[in-house]
Design a protein around this motif. Structure first.
Motif, mmCIF file in Angstrom:
data_model
loop_
_atom_site.group_PDB
_atom_site.id
_atom_site.type_symbol
_atom_site.label_atom_id
_atom_site.label_comp_id
_atom_site.label_asym_id
_atom_site.label_seq_id
_atom_site.Cartn_x
_atom_site.Cartn_y
_atom_site.Cartn_z
ATOM 1 N N PHE A 193 0.871 -1.246 0.018
ATOM 2 C CA PHE A 193 0.000 -0.043 -0.025
ATOM 3 C C PHE A 193 1.082 1.243 -0.090
ATOM 4 C CE2 PHE A 193 -2.791 -3.274 1.746
ATOM 5 C CZ PHE A 193 -3.820 -3.050 1.072
ATOM 6 N N PRO A 194 0.239 2.472 -0.417
ATOM 7 C CA PRO A 194 1.209 3.579 -0.400
ATOM 8 C C PRO A 194 1.907 4.024 0.839
ATOM 9 C CG PRO A 194 -0.705 4.001 -1.496
ATOM 10 C CD PRO A 194 -0.807 2.435 -1.048
ATOM 11 N N HIS A 195 1.171 3.776 1.852
ATOM 12 C CA HIS A 195 1.926 4.086 3.285
ATOM 13 C C HIS A 195 3.122 3.290 3.566
ATOM 14 C CE1 HIS A 195 -0.668 0.894 4.982
ATOM 15 N NE2 HIS A 195 0.290 0.639 5.605
ATOM 16 N N MET A 196 3.158 2.193 2.852
ATOM 17 C CA MET A 196 4.208 1.194 3.273
ATOM 18 C C MET A 196 5.618 1.620 2.340
ATOM 19 S SD MET A 196 1.986 -2.277 3.172
ATOM 20 C CE MET A 196 3.245 -3.441 3.538
ATOM 21 N N LEU A 197 5.252 2.656 1.495
ATOM 22 C CA LEU A 197 6.576 3.266 0.704
ATOM 23 C C LEU A 197 7.327 4.472 1.285
ATOM 24 C CD1 LEU A 197 5.508 2.735 -3.049
ATOM 25 C CD2 LEU A 197 6.492 1.010 -1.416
ATOM 26 N N SER A 198 8.347 4.684 1.194
ATOM 27 C CA SER A 198 8.806 6.124 1.626
ATOM 28 C C SER A 198 8.400 7.010 0.408
ATOM 29 C CB SER A 198 10.312 6.121 1.362
ATOM 30 O OG SER A 198 10.952 6.049 0.062
ATOM 31 N N GLY A 199 8.534 8.600 0.925
ATOM 32 C CA GLY A 199 8.108 9.523 -0.028
ATOM 33 C C GLY A 199 8.833 9.527 -1.190
ATOM 34 N N GLY A 200 10.065 9.235 -1.431
ATOM 35 C CA GLY A 200 10.725 9.103 -2.830
ATOM 36 C C GLY A 200 10.216 7.862 -3.476
ATOM 37 N N GLN A 201 9.944 6.832 -2.915
ATOM 38 C CA GLN A 201 9.096 5.671 -3.466
ATOM 39 C C GLN A 201 7.979 5.963 -4.095
ATOM 40 O OE1 GLN A 201 9.823 2.676 -0.390
ATOM 41 N NE2 GLN A 201 11.675 1.767 -1.454
ATOM 42 N N PRO A 258 7.009 18.506 -8.252
ATOM 43 C CA PRO A 258 6.941 17.099 -7.946
ATOM 44 C C PRO A 258 8.214 16.853 -6.949
ATOM 45 C CG PRO A 258 8.146 17.450 -9.958
ATOM 46 C CD PRO A 258 7.647 18.587 -9.406
ATOM 47 N N VAL A 259 9.090 17.730 -6.517
ATOM 48 C CA VAL A 259 10.000 17.216 -5.728
ATOM 49 C C VAL A 259 9.838 18.130 -4.223
ATOM 50 C CG1 VAL A 259 11.653 16.232 -7.272
ATOM 51 C CG2 VAL A 259 11.838 18.507 -6.478
ATOM 52 N N SER A 260 9.170 18.852 -4.364
ATOM 53 C CA SER A 260 9.102 19.849 -3.124
ATOM 54 C C SER A 260 8.637 19.030 -1.654
ATOM 55 C CB SER A 260 7.937 21.032 -3.372
ATOM 56 O OG SER A 260 6.571 20.443 -3.365
ATOM 57 N N MET A 261 8.006 17.939 -1.826
ATOM 58 C CA MET A 261 7.797 17.280 -0.458
ATOM 59 C C MET A 261 8.650 16.111 -0.351
ATOM 60 S SD MET A 261 3.578 17.334 -0.486
ATOM 61 C CE MET A 261 3.719 16.885 1.229
#
Length: 335
Positions: free
Chosen positions: A160-168, A190-193
């Motif tokens: 699920f999305p919450h299982m990935l890092s922000g970059g992933q 696309p990279v500000s967060m």
């Protein structure tokens, strides 16, 4: 000269402000937020065109107008020479969305938290009828993940999305935009967060994908340093209008507009020899309301060079002062 992939002419978007009960009784005129107010530019194949400015200047609204998430108040949008401003039917919108995709600022909120990564990437394929069988769609999904260096893909498709890092997550968002093989991508900050340490990695990935796929980018950002690294052309927006535009190196090395100079002065400069290029921050006060636009040049209330009777009375036009270098200012070369 080659035809631009995307062209906008005098693009405008005004949002009506809801009137209160008393205002309605008094018959007060309808007021509008002038989010985008006469923007024109062209973007050519495999070009990275950066739209730069403070929060609230209208750059994200411009991006949403281009991907048809919002309808323009006025102006024209052309994709590969075709007028797509007023396309309405479901078939036309689907065909357009297949060619024009968007990467959103927040990779977490732009994904359904109940979807696994496989579902996130399968959804656009199902909407556009790509892949007759699940096996065909799975192959496309695996290839898209490999393109954005999420490997091995089989280790990630069930998460699920919450299982990935922000970059992933942002890499998955890039894969979702690319999986339809679009012609044009609007990348809205696309990279500000992302952590500073991985911003360059993601931008370098986007550069590589541009070379591999031939895609063209509109890169929306408030960060002049990443725009310098990533963009070929740059347009600086202020209060709904483009105030300076040209090749990224020209705009950054020789800014013509006081607002561009202010943005550059606010960027930390690691090279000692460049720290004194712009010695002062030529700006004052706050951004005026987009409802009550100042007369004349809309930057004049904040400009330390403004001349009374000129800057506060006459709206400047975007003029070519150098080859391919445009600015909207009465006083270019006089300060």
């Amino acid at each position: 000269m080659a035809e631009p992939v995307l062209k906008v002419e005098n693009l405008k978007k005004y949002f009506p402000i809801k009137r209160g009960f008393i205002e309605s009784l008094k018959g007060a005129p309808q007021r509008f937020v002038h989010a985008v107010d006469g923007v024109s530019f062209e973007i050519y194949k495999q070009q990275v065109f950066a739209l730069v400015g403070e929060s609230g200047c209208g750059k994200s609204t411009t991006g949403k107008l281009i991907v048809k998430l919002l309808e323009p108040t006025d102006g024209k949008i052309y994709l590969e020479g075709r007028d797509v401003t007023d396309i309405k039917t479901k078939e036309e919108i689907l065909a357009y969305r297949r060619k024009v995709q968007m990467i959103f600022q927040d990779p977490f909120s732009s994904m359904n938290p109940r979807f696994r990564i496989f579902d996130v990437l399968e959804e656009p394929l199902l909407i556009h009828g790509i892949g007759e069988t699940r096996a065909e769609r799975e192959e496309l999904i695996y290839k898209a993940l490999e393109m954005v260096k999420i490997t091995p893909p089989e280790d990630y498709v069930g998460r699920f999305p919450h299982m990935l890092s922000g970059g992933q997550r942002q890499r998955v968002a890039i894969a979702r935009a690319l999986i339809l093989n679009p012609t044009f991508i609007v990348a809205d900050e696309p990279v500000s967060m992302l952590d500073v340490s991985i911003r360059a990695e993601v931008l370098e990935l986007m550069k590589e994908l541009k070379e591999k796929t031939g895609v063209t980018y509109l890169y929306i950002t408030h960060d002049m340093s990443t725009a310098r690294y990533f963009a070929d052309w740059m347009a600086v927006m202020y209060l709904g209008r483009i105030v300076e535009m040209g090749p990224a190196e020209k705009v950054i090395d020789n800014p013509l507009h006081p607002y561009t100079r202010a943005l550059l002065a606010a960027v930390p400069e690691p090279k000692p020899e460049r720290r004194n290029v712009i010695k002062e921050l030529p700006i004052k006060g706050e951004v005026p309301s987009a409802v009550n636009i100042p007369p004349g040049c809309r930057f004049h209330p904040r400009c330390i060079y403004a001349q009374k009777g000129l800057c506060d009375a006459k709206q400047p036009q975007l003029i070519e002062y150098e080859h391919n270098h445009f600015a909207e200012c009465h006083l270019v070369g006089k300060y």
